[in-house]
Scaffold this motif. Structure first.
Motif, mmCIF file in Angstrom:
data_model
loop_
_atom_site.group_PDB
_atom_site.id
_atom_site.type_symbol
_atom_site.label_atom_id
_atom_site.label_comp_id
_atom_site.label_asym_id
_atom_site.label_seq_id
_atom_site.Cartn_x
_atom_site.Cartn_y
_atom_site.Cartn_z
ATOM 1 N N ALA A 1 -3.652 0.928 -2.282
ATOM 2 C CA ALA A 1 -4.378 1.440 -1.310
ATOM 3 C C ALA A 1 -5.799 1.922 -1.999
ATOM 4 O O ALA A 1 -6.784 2.041 -1.303
ATOM 5 N N ARG A 2 -5.704 2.280 -3.174
ATOM 6 C CA ARG A 2 -6.818 2.672 -3.929
ATOM 7 C C ARG A 2 -7.747 1.576 -4.064
ATOM 8 O O ARG A 2 -8.931 1.715 -4.008
ATOM 9 N N GLU A 3 -7.146 0.622 -4.626
ATOM 10 C CA GLU A 3 -8.040 -0.718 -4.712
ATOM 11 C C GLU A 3 -8.737 -0.937 -3.353
ATOM 12 O O GLU A 3 -10.100 -1.291 -3.480
ATOM 13 N N VAL A 4 -8.116 -0.572 -2.179
ATOM 14 C CA VAL A 4 -8.927 -1.326 -1.022
ATOM 15 C C VAL A 4 -9.914 -0.116 -0.579
ATOM 16 O O VAL A 4 -10.797 -0.445 0.378
ATOM 17 N N SER A 5 -9.529 1.009 -0.875
ATOM 18 C CA SER A 5 -10.431 2.068 -0.354
ATOM 19 C C SER A 5 -11.882 1.891 -0.300
ATOM 20 O O SER A 5 -12.649 2.238 0.233
ATOM 21 N N ILE A 6 -12.387 1.463 -1.748
ATOM 22 C CA ILE A 6 -13.751 1.100 -1.669
ATOM 23 C C ILE A 6 -14.222 0.169 -0.758
ATOM 24 O O ILE A 6 -15.490 0.254 -0.289
ATOM 25 N N TRP B 1 -11.070 2.818 -9.636
ATOM 26 C CA TRP B 1 -10.893 1.380 -8.496
ATOM 27 C C TRP B 1 -10.599 0.028 -9.629
ATOM 28 O O TRP B 1 -9.811 -0.713 -9.416
ATOM 29 N N ALA B 2 -11.453 0.055 -10.644
ATOM 30 C CA ALA B 2 -11.344 -0.914 -11.560
ATOM 31 C C ALA B 2 -9.821 -0.850 -12.220
ATOM 32 O O ALA B 2 -9.160 -1.900 -12.734
ATOM 33 N N GLU B 3 -9.530 0.418 -12.590
ATOM 34 C CA GLU B 3 -8.143 0.532 -13.181
ATOM 35 C C GLU B 3 -6.797 0.044 -12.115
ATOM 36 O O GLU B 3 -6.056 -0.497 -12.431
ATOM 37 N N ALA B 4 -7.214 0.291 -10.845
ATOM 38 C CA ALA B 4 -6.239 -0.146 -10.070
ATOM 39 C C ALA B 4 -6.198 -1.687 -9.945
ATOM 40 O O ALA B 4 -5.020 -2.299 -10.154
ATOM 41 N N MET B 5 -7.362 -2.421 -9.962
ATOM 42 C CA MET B 5 -7.246 -3.825 -10.196
ATOM 43 C C MET B 5 -6.647 -4.287 -11.416
ATOM 44 O O MET B 5 -5.841 -5.069 -11.333
ATOM 45 N N TYR C 1 0.717 -1.174 0.033
ATOM 46 C CA TYR C 1 0.050 -0.135 -0.016
ATOM 47 C C TYR C 1 0.857 1.317 0.110
ATOM 48 O O TYR C 1 0.184 2.288 0.166
ATOM 49 N N GLU C 2 2.206 1.356 0.037
ATOM 50 C CA GLU C 2 2.957 2.402 -0.044
ATOM 51 C C GLU C 2 4.043 2.129 -0.951
ATOM 52 O O GLU C 2 4.110 1.212 -1.813
ATOM 53 N N GLY D 1 -6.942 5.566 1.843
ATOM 54 C CA GLY D 1 -7.790 4.407 1.645
ATOM 55 C C GLY D 1 -7.577 3.035 2.578
ATOM 56 O O GLY D 1 -8.399 2.296 2.503
ATOM 57 N N ILE D 2 -6.330 2.965 3.466
ATOM 58 C CA ILE D 2 -6.499 1.946 4.458
ATOM 59 C C ILE D 2 -6.720 2.683 5.762
ATOM 60 O O ILE D 2 -5.981 2.095 6.927
ATOM 61 N N GLN D 3 -7.666 3.397 5.977
ATOM 62 C CA GLN D 3 -8.388 4.022 7.131
ATOM 63 C C GLN D 3 -7.066 4.660 8.052
ATOM 64 O O GLN D 3 -7.447 4.562 9.376
#
Lengths: 457, 576
Positions: free
Chosen positions: B297-302, B329-333, B51-52, B85-87
């Motif tokens: 982290a963008r992927e997980v933010s959702i 989000w889809a692009e991060a995936m 995530y970093e 994204g990771i709180q």
């Protein structure tokens, strides 16, 4: 003492593959010495215990298996100093103006960290470019990123230079600087830029980075980051308001695709890498203002739309990240209007927060809305006139039709040496609006009409 | 804790060896202990998304497995917060590392120092199970946060005391030894259990006329709002976040502009909720993972966002979640998938794209929570950014298959400055029938007919405009010219709404209803006149109808509209 390796396994495109190394850090800088003695630089793209993949900035020509590779254990850095102002540097940050090396105040990593959204300040200060179509119709605001969407053969470079020459921030004691980065531009263009910067004296307050068309593609990827690192240094450590002009992002993205292909990545739309959005964002998002710091970074990136297609991935992804866009029109250019800005598809998302009473003038918003509305109607009528002829139009429609032409001639058109203040532009606007009866100015309040409208009923 | 060593690093995806791990375990990578998550296991290789930023990380550095899945902290203090994204709370990150986001720093999602005033509603000796309400805390003015028994836990209360506590103080205990705190954690990729899912029957009132009247979204429903850049996606999302009648708002800025999140942050505390009169920020949680922050982290933010939404739903609240934008989000995936060298599906997106999207949207819904009979709901509004504005691309298409409300943004309308630029001919809502009993009862018995009548006129206009383009409007029969005029009134006074005007920004349902009614009233008066031989020219010249526009900007719209109605009647009486 850093170890030197002579263990190149494979060379492909801009990449070399080195084996049998000690653990090497990801994204570390690499120095490569050819048997001829020539030095090249590179960066680690992929590191594992078996093989390390290095991308070579200057291209791999001349590299053989005898070439020595040294890993420097740090990321790419730029030596920054206030003395950079007035200097012309290569795309990799080396002086190319014949002057001395820059004595660094410090060395900064060029991969900028993201600004914490909580630390950002909302952009809200007017930024004057002296170009009417920008200032009055699509106002640039300090800390904004507003790209110019151009096409090949259109005078975007001239506009870029004009903005560089004329830009000022309104406000007391504000220090202003320009960072100009040319990416993949031709030698001729580079000469033109350098000459113009020197002759007009704009160079004094500018740092210029030039990556030429025949410079290696990989270097093009670091040029904008060098420029933004210099800009951040000037903005956040020397309290300057910095305007960053980047041209041409299309060349940058082509390089990105080239490198992606060499790495055998899965391509996204039109062969551009799937991470192009993220990559472009890491450039554009470096514009902004930070709470508690005086400086700011405003960006005007320029890109040429391939085939004038605004849905092409480069303008498309850019538009999703930037706060609006200025669109140039081939039709206006053909008719000899400079700057050929088509205000209808152009937009500045932050305009409303940077204009009005104390910032520009009380009538700014309403005048711009009214000019916008009339011009849109006038343009629509041009299509109709082609079919039914001007005689068939009502009196109002004829007025609108003439207005569209006058708008292009008086508001849009200006000489590339003409620096119009926002007040001058608004006055020109009122001159055109005076030809309409007061009641037809539906977007303007009665008070403002009273104050500025000078027509006859 | 299990340890392994790093083998390979390539951007946000790294490979470790000799590491015992389960899928989706959270790991700490390298000397700087960067946070990562196991996303693939292949022989002795464990593949981790980090995530970093991974610059400078070397093979042979250590990887530590925490053995736990990626979780969020749930408890009082979520509202008014802004997270990455990771709180990690962004204000805390600013304190710890300055204005730029650096790496290797951990910050808990909930403030450990703040004391909350807990009032127990359950007593010693009572038996409780997962989801039961133990007591409450006033989280922000007007929001009573229920403290829940974590799902999957049950027992008899052996101790529970009201009092002032921090989130990790022990507030009570169960007979099996489980200590109860104000907070608990929940893995983000797993949906929280509920007692029963119910079909949605009440609308989410948004105060936006085009949505409420023509394309309503149900509480517990899902909507997609796709559009090219510059069509007004973000403004629409923000309008919904501001004016929706949900109890709790979760706003996810997923891979979008930094300045936009700043705008929300500076604006929301100053805006008041038209229903409660309290600051909008009091009911809002923001998650900001801007486009230049790490992609994993963008992927997980959702997931972080929807888990927080579920937690409030379980307390019996209606929650509205805005995700801007699901395309990022889809692009991060896609980016992570391509680094894993997975076989790509359409346009390079992973083949599991539509499954993931469907799973996410399925976490919306109207439910009866585990521990209370009070219904809760999550409504999800996902913005989609189709490349080139082309709705046939995979993300838009996969989204449309699972969403029931479709708000199509149209760049052409935006260029004509028609806002909100929702295309009324291509948008749809499949909740219309389900919701119509509610509207009939709560607004007016003829609500459904009124809306349908307006829509019919707009559709007729569309057909007529095709003819007009060929022959000009003057050659149309008078009756059809009237249709055009009425359609114009509907477009300008009902569909268009000024988000930046203090009053017009929020339109209560009765106002929306009256605006439609008065236009239809004009239509029937005019038809009568035409029948009696009057000309369109005379009807166009009447003045009262032009004043309808003023009612949009008038606080006391009722009185003004009644005035206009009288004037209209008189004008037509005079016409004969």
């Amino acid at each position: 003492m850093l170890k030197e390796y002579k263990t190149i396994e494979k060379i492909a495109g801009p990449l070399i593959f080195v084996k049998n190394t000690e653990p090497i850090g990801y994204a570390d800088l690499v120095r490569i010495q050819l048997p001829s003695g020539e030095i090249k630089n590179g960066q680690v793209l992929d590191t594992s215990k078996d093989i390390v993949v290095v991308q070579v900035f200057e291209g791999t020509s001349g590299i053989d298996k005898e070439t020595k590779v040294k890993f420097l254990g740090e990321n790419i850095k730029l030596a920054v100093s206030k003395d950079m102002l007035g200097r012309i540097l290569s795309g990799a940050g080396k002086p190319i103006d014949g002057g001395p090396e820059i004595v660094p105040e410090k060395r900064v990593e060029i991969i900028g960290a993201a600004i914490n959204p909580f630390s950002r300040n909302s952009p809200s200060e007017f930024f004057q470019t002296g170009v009417s179509t920008v200032d009055a119709m699509n106002t640039l605001v300090r800390g904004q990123k507003l790209p110019i969407f151009s096409g090949s053969g259109l005078p975007h470079n001239e506009i870029a230079l004009q903005i560089a020459r004329q830009s000022k921030v309104v406000g007391e004691g504000a220090k202003f600087a320009i960072v100009f980065a040319g990416m993949g531009i031709t030698n001729e263009e580079a000469q033109y830029f350098m000459r113009d910067f020197e002759e007009t004296g704009a160079l004094e307050r500018a740092v210029v980075f030039l990556n030429l068309a025949d410079d290696p593609a990989v270097e093009r990827l670091i040029t904008p980051r060098m420029a933004l690192t210099a800009a951040e240094y000037l903005a956040y450590e020397h309290d300057m308001h910095v305007l960053v002009i980047l041209t041409d992002l299309t060349n940058y993205c082509e390089s990105l695709r080239e490198i992606g292909a060499a790495r055998e990545e899965v391509p996204g739309r039109r062969g551009y890498p799937g991470y192009m959005y993220t990559d472009l964002a890491s450039i554009y998002e470096r514009a902004g203002m930070i709470k508690g710091r005086k400086g700011s970074i405003t960006q005007v990136p320029i890109l040429t739309m391939i085939g004038d297609d605004i849905t092409h991935p480069i303008p498309d992804l850019t538009g999703y990240i930037t706060e609006g866009q200025i669109v140039l029109s081939r039709e206006l250019h053909r008719r000899g209007v400079y700057p050929p800005v088509d205000v209808l598809p152009s937009l500045s998302r932050l305009m409303n927060s940077g204009i009005g009473g104390k910032k520009t003038r009380d009538d700014h918003k309403q005048v711009s809305d009214q000019l916008y509305a009339f011009y849109a109607e006038g343009r629509d009528l041009r299509g109709l006139v082609a079919i039914v002829g001007e005689e068939a139009l009502s009196e109002r429609d004829r007025r609108l039709l003439h207005f569209a032409a006058e708008f292009e001639d008086n508001v849009v058109r200006q000489s590339n040496r003409e620096d119009r203040s926002i007040q001058q532009t608004l006055d020109i606007g009122w001159k055109l609006l005076a030809k309409f009866p007061k009641r037809e100015l539906s977007r303007i309040s009665p008070e403002l009409k009273e104050k500025y409208w000078k027509g006859t009923e | 804790m299990e340890k392994g060593i790093l083998y390979r690093i390539a951007g946000p995806v790294v490979v470790a060896k000799n590491l015992k791990a389960k899928m989706y375990d959270v790991v700490r990578v390298g000397k700087e202990k960067l946070m990562g998550e196991v996303i693939q296991i292949d022989g002795d290789k464990v593949i981790i998304q980090v995530y970093e930023d991974t610059s400078g990380i070397k093979p042979d550095e250590e990887v530590i497995n925490t053995g736990k899945p990626l979780s969020v902290e749930l408890g009082p203090g979520l509202l008014t917060s802004i997270y990455d994204g990771i709180q990690r709370p962004l204000p805390v990150l600013q304190e710890l590392m300055g204005d730029f986001i650096k790496r290797g720093i951990d910050a808990p999602g909930l403030d450990r120092k703040k004391k909350w005033d807990f009032k127990a509603t359950k007593k010693k000796g009572e038996k409780v199970k997962g989801g039961d309400i133990l007591g409450e805390v006033e989280e922000t003015e007007g929001v009573m946060h229920k403290i829940l028994v974590p799902p999957n836990i049950e027992g008899k209360i052996t101790a529970l005391e009201s009092g002032k506590y921090t989130v990790d103080d022990t507030i009570g205990e169960l007979d099996n030894g489980t200590k109860i705190q104000l907070m608990h954690s929940w893995p983000v990729r797993k949906s929280r259990p509920v007692k029963q899912k119910l079909p949605p029957i009440t609308p989410l009132i948004t105060g936006q006329r085009v949505f409420d009247a023509f394309f309503p979204l149900a509480k517990g429903g899902v909507a997609a709002i796709p559009g090219p850049f510059g069509a007004g996606k973000t403004v629409s999302q923000q309008q919904l976040a501001k004016w929706s009648d949900a109890d709790i708002i979760v706003y996810i800025g997923c891979g979008e502009r930094g300045n936009e999140m700043t705008e929300v942050l500076t604006e929301f505390p100053h805006l008041t909720d038209p229903r409660s009169g309290r600051p909008l920020m009091n009911r809002t949680t923001l998650i900001a993972n801007t486009s230049n922050m790490p992609v994993a982290a963008r992927e997980v933010s959702i997931y972080t966002g929807i888990t927080i939404a579920e937690y409030y739903r379980d307390q019996g609240f209606s929650v509205a979640l805005m995700a801007d934008s699901t395309s990022r989000w889809a692009e991060a995936m896609r980016e992570i998938s391509s680094r894993l060298e997975e076989m790509p599906g359409e346009e390079g997106y992973p083949a599991y794209l539509s499954t993931r999207l469907a799973e996410f949207y399925e976490r919306a819904g109207r439910v009866i929570p585990l521990g209370t009979d009070k219904e809760g709901s999550i409504s999800v509004i996902g913005a989609v950014s189709p490349p080139g504005g082309d709705f046939s691309e995979p993300v838009t298409q996969s989204t449309l298959r699972v969403t029931k409300t479709f708000w199509a943004l149209d760049a052409k309308l935006a260029q004509r400055r028609h806002f909100p630029s929702i295309n009324w001919l291509t948008s749809y809502s499949l909740y219309l029938n389900q919701l119509s009993p509610w509207f009939k009862e709560s607004v007016s018995a003829d609500w459904t007919e009124t809306v349908a009548h307006c829509m019919k006129i707009l559709q007729e206009e569309d057909k007529l405009l095709e003819i007009v383009q060929l022959v000009g409007s003057d050659s149309l029969p008078e009756k059809e010219q009237l249709t055009l005029e009425v359609a114009r009134l509907i477009r300008e006074n009902v569909l268009q709404q000024n988000a930046f005007h203090d009053i017009d920004t929020f339109s209560p349902l009765p106002k929306t209803y009256r605006l439609m009614k008065i236009i239809l009233h004009f239509s029937s008066l005019a038809q009568g006149s035409l029948g009696r031989g009057m000309r369109m020219k005379q009807i166009i010249a009447t003045k009262a109808k032009d004043r309808i526009a003023n009612a949009k900007f008038e606080k006391d719209y009722d009185k003004l509209l009644t005035d206009i109605e009288h004037e209209m009647q008189e004008e037509f009486n005079k016409l004969g």
